[in-house]
Design a protein around this motif. Structure first.
Motif, short mmCIF file in Angstrom:
data_model
loop_
_atom_site.label_atom_id
_atom_site.label_comp_id
_atom_site.label_asym_id
_atom_site.label_seq_id
_atom_site.Cartn_x
_atom_site.Cartn_y
_atom_site.Cartn_z
N VAL A 252 0.82 -1.02 0.10
CA VAL A 252 0.05 0.11 -0.16
C VAL A 252 0.73 1.29 0.07
O VAL A 252 0.54 2.24 -0.63
CB VAL A 252 -0.98 -0.02 1.21
N GLY A 253 2.06 1.24 0.83
CA GLY A 253 2.98 2.41 0.88
C GLY A 253 3.51 2.58 -0.74
O GLY A 253 3.69 3.79 -0.88
N ALA A 262 8.40 8.84 5.05
CA ALA A 262 6.96 8.82 5.44
C ALA A 262 6.72 7.14 5.56
O ALA A 262 5.94 6.93 6.50
CB ALA A 262 5.94 9.22 4.40
N LYS A 263 7.25 6.44 4.79
CA LYS A 263 6.94 4.91 5.00
C LYS A 263 7.58 4.28 6.32
O LYS A 263 6.86 3.66 7.01
CB LYS A 263 7.87 4.19 3.87
N LEU A 264 8.77 4.99 6.88
CA LEU A 264 9.16 4.85 8.13
C LEU A 264 8.30 4.91 9.40
O LEU A 264 8.23 4.23 10.15
CB LEU A 264 10.67 5.15 8.07
N THR A 265 7.77 6.40 9.23
CA THR A 265 7.21 6.85 10.40
C THR A 265 5.48 6.59 10.24
O THR A 265 4.95 6.38 11.51
CB THR A 265 7.26 8.26 10.36
N ARG A 266 5.10 6.19 9.17
CA ARG A 266 3.88 5.90 8.97
C ARG A 266 3.05 4.39 8.93
O ARG A 266 2.33 4.01 9.36
CB ARG A 266 2.89 6.77 7.81
N LEU A 267 4.36 3.69 8.60
CA LEU A 267 3.93 2.20 8.59
C LEU A 267 4.78 1.28 9.40
O LEU A 267 4.36 0.53 10.31
CB LEU A 267 4.25 1.83 6.88
N VAL A 268 6.17 1.43 9.22
CA VAL A 268 7.19 0.61 9.90
C VAL A 268 7.25 0.81 11.18
O VAL A 268 7.12 -0.25 11.96
CB VAL A 268 8.68 0.89 9.42
N LEU A 269 7.51 2.16 11.80
CA LEU A 269 7.58 2.21 13.33
C LEU A 269 6.14 1.89 14.13
O LEU A 269 6.50 1.12 15.08
CB LEU A 269 7.93 3.69 13.41
#
Length: 353
Positions: A252-253, A262-269
């Motif tokens: 989705v990202g 954004a991928k790191l802060t919104r999905l991964v973390l």
């Protein structure tokens, strides 16, 4: 037959009715005043035991039994310093350590008050060159050493988290990077703090050459040893949590064309946060355990040095003081774990993914 049937169905006499009423009233009175409260009391006790038995009654009972066995068996154990202290003797030494801390604070206050008076007198006499600003040089008390140990483990844990979390995130997102650092992690993870200490001591001594450094060498050595021994649980758990993220979420990202930040802060973390906090809890526990050994050898004025100094002292009170310090070390470790558990629950509750 008709007469017998008529006699069976005849209404009871007034005396019989009165007897029946008295019996019914007696039964009712017994039911309300005797048996009913006992049943209610039994049900209330079972409810109380079911609600508080495991979280409160069982732990208190375990502690009381432990203290009883300790008090009973301690006098049977003879050491070079006498019989093993029981709970009462250990508690008395805890009170003595607190009294020493209070007395030391009074002496420090008197020292600074006398210095201020002397400085005011020198200024009033027109001799500003006689003004002094000395630091109190009294020996650290047990309470002071507790705070020193907390500062040391906090610095070591902070450094370990700063190193471990980014490496764990990269390792979880990149299989190539994970394959590169995995052998190093498996080799370094079981190394004892006693093996790290000489290396760290030489490196820090060669790096910090100032006569009056901002942080004492012993403090820095202990903190770095804590870092080297405690970063691995956070690194491994972060990598596992990052690697276990749902692939559909990452797809989705990609569809949304999110940047790496954004991928790191919104999905991964958000997805790996429970794993990260679990690793941090383990790292903090390892760091607190390692710290005591590091302070003993680095002679950093903390709880480890207190235990070592009392062991070297060898007085009749030393063993009780060491045992009291051990109890305090355990209680602080338990408290730190509870704090991390609370932060983990708070962070997990506020997750957005």
């Amino acid at each position: 037959m008709a007469t017998a049937y008529a006699d069976d169905k005849a209404p009871p006499k007034p005396a019989e009715i009165e007897a029946v009423e008295r019996g019914a009233k007696a039964i009712t009175t017994d039911a309300t005043s005797g048996s009913k409260p006992s049943v209610a009391d039994g049900e209330g006790f079972r409810k109380f035991l079911g609600r508080w038995g495991e979280p409160l009654i069982a732990p208190i009972a375990g502690i009381v039994i432990f203290l009883g066995l300790w008090a009973l068996l301690a006098p049977q154990v003879d050491t070079s310093l006498g019989a093993l202290p029981g709970p009462v003797e250990v508690a008395e030494q805890g009170g003595a350590l607190y009294d020493e801390w209070v007395a030391a604070n009074d002496q420090e206050a008197e020292f600074y008050a006398a210095q201020d008076d002397a400085n005011e007198a020198a200024i009033a006499a027109g001799n500003p060159g006689a003004v002094r600003d000395f630091e109190y040089a009294g020996a650290p008390t047990f309470v002071d050493q507790i705070f020193t140990s907390l500062y040391t483990v906090a610095l070591g844990f902070l450094l370990a988290t700063i190193i471990a979390v980014p490496l764990g995130l990269i390792s979880g997102l990149s299989r190539m990077f994970n394959a590169a650092i995995n052998p190093l992690v498996q080799i370094m993870k079981p190394v004892s703090p006693l093996a790290w200490l000489p290396i760290v001591t030489m490196v820090v001594s060669a790096t910090i050459t100032s006569a009056d450094p901002l942080l004492a060498k012993s403090f820095v050595i202990s903190a770095i040893v804590v870092t080297l021994c405690s970063l691995w649980p956070t690194l491994i758990n972060t990598a596992v949590g990052t690697a276990s993220i749902d692939k559909d979420l990452l797809n989705v990202g990609k569809v949304l064309k999110l940047g790496w930040f954004a991928k790191l802060t919104r999905l991964v973390l958000p997805s790996s946060l429970p794993y990260i906090f679990t690793g941090m809890r383990l790292s903090l526990g390892v760091g607190w355990m390692v710290l005591i050994a590091a302070e003993m050898l680095a002679q950093n004025p903390g709880l480890g040095k207190f235990v070592w100094d009392e062991f070297q002292n060898g007085s009749s009170q030393s063993l009780a003081r060491i045992m009291f310090a051990v109890i305090v070390i355990g209680l602080i470790g338990f408290g730190l774990d509870r704090i991390m558990m609370g932060l983990q629950s708070l962070a997990s509750r506020n997750r957005t993914v």
